[in-house]
Each structure stands twice: as C-alpha cells, then as structure tokens.
Design a protein around this motif. Structure first.
Motif, PDB file in Angstrom:
ATOM      1  N   PHE A 194      19.356  14.321 -73.058  1.00 31.99           N
ATOM      2  CA  PHE A 194      20.803  13.575 -72.749  1.00 31.99           C
ATOM      3  C   PHE A 194      21.760  14.674 -72.246  1.00 31.99           C
ATOM      4  N   HIS A 195      22.052  16.090 -72.185  1.00 35.91           N
ATOM      5  CA  HIS A 195      23.063  17.036 -71.369  1.00 35.91           C
ATOM      6  C   HIS A 195      22.930  16.833 -70.375  1.00 35.91           C
ATOM      7  N   GLU A 196      21.139  16.299 -69.420  1.00 33.66           N
ATOM      8  CA  GLU A 196      21.671  16.372 -67.782  1.00 33.66           C
ATOM      9  C   GLU A 196      22.061  14.719 -67.133  1.00 33.66           C
ATOM     10  N   TYR A 197      21.814  13.953 -68.263  1.00 33.37           N
ATOM     11  CA  TYR A 197      22.753  12.531 -68.098  1.00 33.37           C
ATOM     12  C   TYR A 197      23.887  12.781 -67.996  1.00 33.37           C
ATOM     13  N   LEU A 198      24.439  13.465 -68.974  1.00 25.35           N
ATOM     14  CA  LEU A 198      26.011  13.349 -69.576  1.00 25.35           C
ATOM     15  C   LEU A 198      26.728  14.103 -68.593  1.00 25.35           C
ATOM     16  N   ARG A 199      25.772  15.854 -68.097  1.00 26.49           N
ATOM     17  CA  ARG A 199      26.665  15.803 -66.523  1.00 26.49           C
ATOM     18  C   ARG A 199      26.303  14.791 -65.914  1.00 26.49           C
ATOM     19  N   PHE A 200      25.552  14.300 -65.819  1.00 24.18           N
ATOM     20  CA  PHE A 200      26.149  13.272 -63.984  1.00 24.18           C
ATOM     21  C   PHE A 200      26.571  11.735 -64.152  1.00 24.18           C
ATOM     22  N   TYR A 201      27.570  11.530 -65.673  1.00 25.77           N
ATOM     23  CA  TYR A 201      28.121  11.066 -65.780  1.00 25.77           C
ATOM     24  C   TYR A 201      30.115  11.586 -66.236  1.00 25.77           C
ATOM     25  N   GLY A 202      29.504  12.804 -66.066  1.00 28.60           N
ATOM     26  CA  GLY A 202      30.885  13.409 -65.393  1.00 28.60           C
ATOM     27  C   GLY A 202      31.111  14.058 -64.341  1.00 28.60           C
ATOM     28  N   GLU A 203      30.409  13.501 -63.536  1.00 30.53           N
ATOM     29  CA  GLU A 203      30.687  13.725 -62.237  1.00 30.53           C
ATOM     30  C   GLU A 203      30.425  12.414 -61.135  1.00 30.53           C
ATOM     31  N   THR A 207      32.705   6.293 -63.649  1.00 28.41           N
ATOM     32  CA  THR A 207      32.543   6.331 -65.181  1.00 28.41           C
ATOM     33  C   THR A 207      33.955   6.720 -65.458  1.00 28.41           C
ATOM     34  N   GLY A 208      34.530   6.369 -65.973  1.00 25.66           N
ATOM     35  CA  GLY A 208      35.924   6.606 -66.662  1.00 25.66           C
ATOM     36  C   GLY A 208      35.643   6.774 -68.480  1.00 25.66           C
ATOM     37  N   ALA A 209      34.906   6.976 -68.879  1.00 21.64           N
ATOM     38  CA  ALA A 209      34.543   7.124 -70.044  1.00 21.64           C
ATOM     39  C   ALA A 209      32.891   6.661 -70.718  1.00 21.64           C
ATOM     40  N   VAL A 210      32.335   7.500 -71.204  1.00 19.38           N
ATOM     41  CA  VAL A 210      31.192   7.395 -71.639  1.00 19.38           C
ATOM     42  C   VAL A 210      30.391   7.285 -73.304  1.00 19.38           C
ATOM     43  N   ILE A 211      29.649   6.264 -73.574  1.00 21.17           N
ATOM     44  CA  ILE A 211      29.105   5.300 -74.755  1.00 21.17           C
ATOM     45  C   ILE A 211      28.151   6.018 -74.618  1.00 21.17           C
ATOM     46  N   VAL A 212      27.683   7.115 -75.676  1.00 17.01           N
ATOM     47  CA  VAL A 212      25.619   7.664 -76.128  1.00 17.01           C
ATOM     48  C   VAL A 212      26.227   7.220 -77.536  1.00 17.01           C
ATOM     49  N   TYR A 213      24.739   6.540 -77.400  1.00 20.70           N
ATOM     50  CA  TYR A 213      24.081   6.180 -78.487  1.00 20.70           C
ATOM     51  C   TYR A 213      22.782   6.931 -78.540  1.00 20.70           C
ATOM     52  N   VAL A 214      22.641   7.494 -79.647  1.00 19.00           N
ATOM     53  CA  VAL A 214      21.768   8.515 -80.079  1.00 19.00           C
ATOM     54  C   VAL A 214      20.951   9.327 -81.641  1.00 19.00           C
ATOM     55  N   GLU A 215      19.543   8.994 -81.055  1.00 19.97           N
ATOM     56  CA  GLU A 215      19.076   9.021 -83.102  1.00 19.97           C
ATOM     57  C   GLU A 215      18.707  10.720 -83.154  1.00 19.97           C
ATOM     58  N   GLY A 216      18.063  11.418 -81.516  1.00 23.97           N
ATOM     59  CA  GLY A 216      18.025  12.913 -81.644  1.00 23.97           C
ATOM     60  C   GLY A 216      17.935  12.700 -80.965  1.00 23.97           C
ATOM     61  N   PHE A 217      18.175  14.570 -80.434  1.00 23.27           N
ATOM     62  CA  PHE A 217      18.135  15.624 -79.656  1.00 23.27           C
ATOM     63  C   PHE A 217      16.807  16.279 -79.490  1.00 23.27           C
ATOM     64  N   LYS A 218      16.297  16.157 -78.484  1.00 29.06           N
ATOM     65  CA  LYS A 218      15.621  17.266 -78.288  1.00 29.06           C
ATOM     66  C   LYS A 218      15.956  18.846 -77.829  1.00 29.06           C
ATOM     67  N   ASP A 219      17.366  18.745 -77.295  1.00 27.78           N
ATOM     68  CA  ASP A 219      18.225  19.961 -77.165  1.00 27.78           C
ATOM     69  C   ASP A 219      19.518  19.684 -77.265  1.00 27.78           C
ATOM     70  N   VAL A 236      34.030  10.701 -74.558  1.00 29.26           N
ATOM     71  CA  VAL A 236      32.937  10.618 -74.643  1.00 29.26           C
ATOM     72  C   VAL A 236      32.657  10.287 -75.884  1.00 29.26           C
ATOM     73  N   VAL A 237      32.142   8.771 -76.339  1.00 30.36           N
ATOM     74  CA  VAL A 237      32.522   7.955 -77.919  1.00 30.36           C
ATOM     75  C   VAL A 237      30.783   8.076 -78.274  1.00 30.36           C
TER      76      VAL A 237
END
Length: 710
Positions: A194-203, A207-219, A236-237
């Motif tokens: 997840f964190h790698e994808y999120l940084r992709f959106y940050g750059e 992208t003006g806003a990010v939706i994150v639907y998550v069930e569980g994180f590996k890290d 980041v919603v």
C-alpha cells in the motif's frame, strides 16, 4: 525518465493468456484497451493464435518485440510462478496477476503465492496482486479492469476490493464531473505494498485526492510513514474495513489480510493525516469535495435554505461533526433582510422560505451576502436548489440554470467552498450539471454534505500542518535494574513481571510509584515501614498465575495496623489457596490506599499492523465495559499526548465535577510520555497495563501495574 511505479501508466502491455473467446478475460482486456483508446502497444501472448482483435499474437514473451512495461497475467493461479519466471527472463518490469487462490485461500495458496513472489524477486519483476481486480489509468486509456465509463478526473483509487471500486465507479458515472486518475486493485499485497502505491499517487500530477479502501496492511508502519508524507499535500480518504470481529474475519478470507484492532487502526490513520470515513456512502463524495477545495477551511459554515426541516437536519449533522455555525454580522443580516423582508430566520441558519415565493433567483442574491461575511468559511445550501425545475416544472429551468451560473461565479470570486444538498441530486437537471462542472459538489444526503465539509476541513488542518512530530526523546540508557528484572522473570520461565517487579521497574526509570512492600509470610507485617504499618493500605495477592486479582477475591482494602495487616494477609492467602489451588503464590503486596478520585488506564500493546500503541482512557474494573479509550502509535510528542487526553468521552471528569478540583493534566501528559519512552526502550515488554491510575489535583498515583514479556 522512469520512476519506481511508472509501469502503472504502461507504454506496452503484454496480455498473457490472450484469447479469441469473448467470455475470457484475455479477450475482454484487449477489447477494453481498444475501446478506451489506449495509445500504447498491445502484445497478445498465446501459442495457439496468430492474431487477436487486429493485433499480432506471439507464442511467448521471448518472441514479442520491444520493451515491455507490464504483463497482464490472465492464466490460472497454478501457472503464475512459471509465468512470472518468464517475465523475469524477458525483462518485463511488472506483472499484474488477476487470479485468486493464493494466500487468501489457505496454506496451499500461501505456498503458491510465496513461490510466485520468489520468482518475481529472482527475475526483478514487480507484482501487482495477486488476487487483484486490475488497474486502469484514465489519462492514458490503459483500462485493465474491463469497466466501461471511466473518464479522467482528479481522484485516485487504491482499493483492496474490485466490488467496492465498482461502487465508486458507479457514483462517478452518475455524477459526470468527478472522474478518476489511476485505479489500482491492491489484492493480496504479495509484492507491491500500500505505501508504495500511495507515494505514486502523491507524485502523480493528475491526482488531487486519493481514496483508500483497505482491509489489512502487510506493512502498516510503512503506510503510516508514506501517509504522513502525502496527506499534507493531497487529501487521503481512508475507509478501513473490519470494524467488527465478523468483519475482520471476512477481510482475512477475502484478501488474506489481518484487519487488526479497528480502533487502533482508526487512531493510527488519523494520527498520520488521513481523512477516515466510516460510512461507505460518504467515501466518494468526501474525496470529491476535498479534491476541489484546495485545502481551504470549511469549519465555519453558513446554511441557506427555503425550508425549516432541512435546516434542522443540517444543524444537527454539522454539530455532530464538530463544525461551527457562526452568527452572521449585522451588516449581512441587513443585506439579507432587503432581499427577503419576511424571512423567518437570517442570523445563520438563513431560512428564506417564509419570506419569498418558491423561486431559485433568491439563492445567488443571498449567497453573495453570506459569502462576503468574514465569519463564514463555507456555504451549505440545503433543500430544492438544483431541482426547482423538477419540483415546480420546466418553466423554472432557465431561471434556475442562470442562478446556478451566478452561484458558480460568486464561489469563484469569494474563494470560499460551496456545497449543495439537493433533494433532486439524482435527477439530471441543467442546474446540477452546471454546478458540478464548476467544482461545486451536489449531493442528495444532508449527512453526506456535512461529512464532505468535515473532510475538507480535516484536510485544511492537516495541510496547514505540521502534523504532530513522531518523536520522543529516548531514555538516556537502559537501566541495570530493569534488565535484571526482565532477565530474572525469563530465567524462572515467566512471561510477565510480578506487580512488585513492574513497580520497581517503573521506579528505576524515574516514574513516580507509591511506597510498597511484599509480605512473603503474614508475620512480615510486623517489620513494615511506619507509613505502611499505620495505613490504610491495600493488600493484593502476588502470583504469576493471577493477573486479574479482583476477579478471584485477591484484594483487601483499607487495612490499618500491623496486627490487622498480618491477620488479613493470612486470610487472603487461605482464600486464594482454596479458590486457586494451582496458583504459584509469592506473597502479599502492601501499598497505601489512594484517595478516591478519577480512575484512568494507561497501557501499551503491540498491534500486528502498526507496532507499539499507547492507550489512554477511563479505567478501573469497568474499563472493558465502558470502552472509553483512545490510541496512538508510538512515538508521540507532548502535543499528541495532550490531544489524547482531550479525546475521551469522559474528559469532563478530568475538569472537576461535584466540587472536585481539576486533575493535574500536565503531570498526566508527562506520565503518558514516560510510559511511551519506557515501552520503546524495552521492546521485550510486549504489554504494559497501568490500571487504575488515580488522578487528582496533586498528580497521578499508579495503583496497579502489569507488564507482559514478549
């Protein structure tokens, strides 16, 4: 120049398992790329075909020409290790694995996933998924999910469920003016997290806003670090599934994820800057609103309507989300009275319905006066506006469309966000289309409108920053006393410190604890220190086998004098030997009775996703019933610790009630920081439980202490 995850906008896609069968994913993927106007190269891979949908088909990756950014793997799960191996041999940068049947499906699937990821690591291939819905990028036309109707916009979607993402897509299609940038189906996080994808959106500039639907994180910790970086620049919603035990079980079976404690996850995500949304029907609208407000404040809200009922609903919805209704200035009220002389209320909320005929022309006139008021950050219009042409007929369409254009101009000129709640938001009216096309969000529900304003204001606060520093001055050094206590417990085969040991460890680290003594035999009461002998004191059983002493009658209170202490200790020991015959009893702890005051709990635990977590809340024997506790991931600073104290529902108890003075908050905050430092200095202590800690105007008294070892 290539960046870490630029293959999410691939220039060349190889479709492994391409097919002529319209029912197969290997056909539909190519067809969707064609229909979406994908400008890159498409390389179908199938040894049995020479051409599919006008593209030359290749028997294997080795024979396909050119550089390949991404391989779409449409073959069954059992083939994936070999397919990824061939991707590595060919120099393919990334593989998107659609198939399920991996770690979410049990131990055999987990083994298959491990072999697939080993092949990826060996070949230098990054893997999206497995068990993913796919990805699309609306700006390049690369649609590898097969969903029609995707159009460019500002919202990026990072989602662990294809079905949930379809819900966002449906809302986007219905809206017509809230499109997407890139969608990624995370799947099992076999490789890319997840964190790698999120940084992709940050750059990503689109992208003006990010939706994150998550069930569980590996890290989880890595995601929090990325979130802290991105959330100050883009909203980041986050919708976190698994709020209940059953929801957690469903998440594990769906994506192989450990959902963890929801309250901890919610606190951790907010602490790192996320806009956490708990209703699924609010997620898309909140992200849409936050993407349009550019970090402007929306805390002080003015309400404008033509009817009292929606106004009452809006007032409640805003108050529930800690938004304010400022009183409008006398000048603003005077301007409004000239527009609607017989209006029933003009001070905020503004109810213009009683003084006007039902007509949309009044809205821009009133909005101009309201938006000019310096006490107002944002305007919420509730009721008919946008749907007058439905409610009263097409004769009002031109007037309402004109009013909508005027409202758009006013919002732009004022620089203040405007949101419209319209009973007819799901109807395709000209006015609604005008508003949405010009960055004014229109929703059907008053509650969703309030959530949008709260989310936008949350982003304003985060972007205005800085976020509380994730730092804590460390202990100067690990103390010899603590090390000996931990080593002694382990040497005796214990996985916890006895209460006297826990108190001694706290004291060795500079944490104030009350005086205490341990009676190894009742007769030891005769040699107690005068302070303890005089009493009143509490007597508590000391045993590694009895963690909750009150549950087994292991406590005696308000005992005075050596003879009474000796007699009560003997009675206590006899009682425990009868009720807990297998317990290993060390003795009886003697400690002063604390004066009745506010009881709280301070604890530290290890969360499987987010590591060390500090807990604070109302304590005592009913802590599990009241559940008035808040959490923070460690480390924290003094500001964040003080915020924790203010977040519990029972915070009024800390301010003094029924004639009691307020507690010493500064000493309480210092204790929270001391416990946090101790937890970080000694990772071998897996849990700390101080319950109760009694608070009063003089400070904090630790009445009971428990520490478990890892």
């Amino acid at each position: 120049m290539k960046t870490a995850l630029d293959f999410l906008k691939p220039r060349t896609v190889a479709v492994i398992g391409a097919s002529r069968d319209p029912m197969k994913r290997g056909y539909r993927a190519i067809k969707t790329l064609i229909d979406g106007g994908y400008a890159g190269h498409v390389l179908p891979i199938n040894p049995k075909e020479r051409e599919i949908l006008g593209f030359a088909c290749y028997p294997d990756l080795a024979s396909a020409p050119g550089e390949i950014d991404l391989a779409l793997v449409c073959t069954p799960a059992r083939s994936v290790p070999d397919v990824i191996g061939s991707c590595g041999a060919r120099g393919v940068r990334a593989a998107l694995v659609l198939a399920g049947g991996f770690s979410e499906a049990g131990s055999e699937g987990a083994d298959l996933e491990a072999r697939s990821m080993a092949a990826a690591e060996k070949g230098g291939v990054r893997v999206i998924g497995p068990n993913t819905a796919g990805l699309f990028d609306a700006y390049t036309g690369c649609n590898l999910v097969g969903w029609p109707g995707v159009y460019p916009g500002k919202i990026g979607v990072l989602c662990q469920s294809g079905n949930v993402a379809i819900g966002f897509l449906a809302q986007s299609q219905k809206n017509g003016h809230a499109g997407f940038t890139t969608f990624v189906g995370v799947g099992n996080e076999g490789d890319i997290r997840f964190h790698e994808y999120l940084r992709f959106y940050g750059e990503d500039p689109n992208t003006g806003a990010v939706i994150v639907y998550v069930e569980g994180f590996k890290d989880g910790l890595a995601f929090l670090a990325a979130l802290r970086e991105v959330a100050v620049r883009k909203p980041v919603v986050v919708y976190k599934a698994g709020r209940t035990g059953k929801g957690e079980g469903a998440a594990r079976s769906h994506s192989g994820s450990l959902a963890g404690n929801y309250a901890v996850a919610q606190a951790a995500l907010r602490q790192a800057g996320a806009i956490v949304v708990e209703r699924s029907d609010e997620v898309f609208a909140v992200a849409d609103m936050a993407s349009r407000t550019a970090g402007r404040p929306t805390r002080r809200v003015a309400i404008l309507s033509e009817g009292g009922g929606p106004i009452s609903q809006a007032v409640d919805a805003l108050a529930e989300r800690d938004l304010e209704l400022p009183r409008l200035s006398a000048d603003t009220e005077a301007r409004l009275k000239k527009i609607t002389p017989n209006a029933t209320q003009l001070d905020n909320p503004v109810d213009a319905g009683g003084g006007t005929d039902p007509h949309p022309r009044y809205f821009p006139l009133c909005a101009e006066a309201i938006l000019a008021d310096p006490s107002v950050d944002a305007l919420l219009i509730v009721g008919y506006f946008g749907g007058y042409q439905v409610r009263y007929g097409s004769a009002l369409a031109e007037a309402e469309n004109t009013a909508a254009r005027e409202l758009v101009d006013l919002a732009r000129q004022s620089g203040k966000p405007v949101i419209v709640q319209c009973h007819y938001a799901e109807f395709a009216t000209g006015a609604i289309d005008i508003l949405r096309a010009a960055d004014i969000v229109v929703v059907r529900s008053i509650e969703i409108a309030a959530a949008c304003l709260a989310g936008a204001n949350r982003f304003h606060r985060v972007a205005s920053g800085p976020l509380p520093a994730a730092s804590l001055p460390p202990l100067s050094r690990r103390r010899e006393t603590a090390a000996k206590l931990i080593a002694g417990a382990r040497a005796s085969g214990r996985r916890s410190l006895l209460e006297p040991e826990a108190l001694e460890l706290l004291a060795s680290e500079g944490v104030a604890v009350p005086p205490f003594a341990v009676l190894h035999a009742p007769s030891d009461a005769r040699s107690l220190a005068p302070m303890l002998e005089q009493g009143p004191v509490a007597l508590k059983i000391v045993s590694k086998d009895i963690l909750h002493k009150s549950d087994v009658g292991g406590v005696r209170l308000s005992v005075r004098g050596a003879p009474s202490i000796e007699a009560q200790s003997e009675a206590l020991l006899q009682h425990i030997r009868m009720t807990c015959p297998d317990a290993d009893i060390v003795g009886v702890l003697v400690a002063p009775m604390a004066k009745a005051a506010v009881e709280v709990i301070i604890g530290v635990t290890n969360d499987p996703q987010f590591g060390r977590v500090l807990m604070f809340g109302l304590g005592g024997i009913f802590v599990e019933v009241m559940k008035d506790v808040v959490f923070r991931t460690l480390p924290i600073d003094r500001q964040e610790a003080a915020t924790m104290v203010d977040e519990i529902h029972g915070r009024a108890l800390l301010d003094g009630t029924r004639g009691r003075p307020p507690v010493d908050r500064e000493k309480l905050v210092s204790l929270l920081l001391d416990v946090s430092r101790l937890a970080l200095a000694y990772p071998e202590i897996s849990e700390i439980d101080l319950n109760p800690v009694i608070l009063n105007a003089d400070g904090c008294t630790i009445v009971d202490a428990r520490m478990l070892l890892d």
